[in-house]
Design an enzyme around this catalytic site. Structure first.
Site, PDB file in Angstrom:
ATOM      1  N   GLU A  29       1.022  -1.213   0.219  1.00 32.39           N
ATOM      2  CA  GLU A  29      -0.112  -0.125  -0.043  1.00 32.39           C
ATOM      3  C   GLU A  29       0.735   1.371  -0.085  1.00 32.39           C
ATOM      4  OE1 GLU A  29      -4.477  -0.279   1.784  1.00 32.39           O
ATOM      5  OE2 GLU A  29      -2.426  -1.395   3.053  1.00 32.39           O
ATOM      6  N   GLU A  73      -3.728  -9.952   3.685  1.00 31.98           N
ATOM      7  CA  GLU A  73      -4.625 -10.187   4.952  1.00 31.98           C
ATOM      8  C   GLU A  73      -5.688 -11.010   4.811  1.00 31.98           C
ATOM      9  OE1 GLU A  73      -2.533  -6.802   3.675  1.00 31.98           O
ATOM     10  OE2 GLU A  73      -3.727  -7.783   3.079  1.00 31.98           O
TER      11      GLU A  73
END
Length: 263
Positions: free
Chosen positions: A117, A137
């Site tokens: 990210e 995740e």
């Protein structure tokens, strides 16, 4: 490299190379996992960027760029607390994406979760061959919270991001470049040098053009064509109307500026 520019936490280090600032993630023993202290330090760095810095490189100590969120710091938060924490990351990474200067990431080793990210918020990404990308995740019962669901699909598409999150798939450096996660792949140990070289080249561009590229270009790309054409015309007129642009164009017409060639 010269002395640091701003007071930062021990997990970050910043130095100057001419008009380039190099911000280094300095937590190699944790694979440069991002603590809240580190993320807020990144925000402070970009908020206090000196006016004579024309581009930034984000680099990392050790073998890995960033292994993502520091899970050891994860606190049990209620829904509102979780939203506020995610929005803090959004606020910081937006300072990278829509800050005052272009930002280049020098990637190596792990670029996973929040590390991807962070990389996705930069404008140019140079990956060493050791680089690997992942979004684990899903396996941890989490969802991306640092802007990844907005930025990463713009680079690789929704289907590829869903595959990464659902299956735990990894991309190596070559695969990542092929799908759009980086623009350059270099041998191990060469990433920072190329990132600084590119940042130095970018720093020599006209400031108004660099600003237009990082501020207007993404918004034009997301606009409908009719609005995009109007924004493009306005930015083109603003850029070419500056004294700097006029001087650069006159230098080209006078034969004093380098021409584009095939070499």
């Amino acid at each position: 490299m010269s002395q640091p520019l701003v007071e930062l936490p021990p997990t970050l280090r910043v130095e100057r190379v001419g008009k380039v600032a190099v911000l280094t993630l300095a937590r190699p023993e944790k694979r440069n996992a991002l603590s809240d202290e580190t993320v807020l330090g990144i925000e402070r760095f970009f908020a206090q960027l000196p006016e004579d810095v024309a581009s930034v490189v984000i680099a990392a100590d050790g073998e890995h760029f960033c292994a993502g969120l520091d899970l050891a710091e994860m606190a049990e938060r209620d829904t509102l607390g979780g939203i506020r924490h995610s929005r803090m990351w959004h606020r910081v990474f937006e300072q990278i994406e829509f800050g005052p200067v272009p930002v280049i990431a020098a990637l190596k080793g792990a670029v996973i979760g929040g590390g991807l990210e962070l990389a996705a918020a930069t404008h140019i990404r140079v990956a060493e061959r050791s680089t690997f990308y992942a979004l684990p995740e899903g396996m941890r019962g989490l969802f991306v919270g640092g802007g990844g669901s907005v930025r990463i699909p713009r680079l690789i598409g929704v289907a590829r991001m869903a595959d990464l999150m659902l299956t735990g798939r990894r991309y190596d450096a070559e695969q990542g470049a092929a799908v759009g996660l980086s623009q350059y792949v270099v041998d191990d140990g060469a990433g920072l040098d190329l990132a600084i070289e590119l940042a130095t080249r970018i720093a020599d561009n006209a400031a108004q053009t660099n600003y237009a590229i990082i501020q207007a270009l993404p918004r034009i790309a997301e606009a409908n064509p009719r609005e995009g054409y109007v924004m493009e015309s306005m930015m083109a007129a603003i850029a070419q109307g500056t004294d700097d642009a006029k001087q650069r164009m006159q230098a080209f017409l006078d034969g004093r500026a380098q021409k584009v060639t095939d070499r």
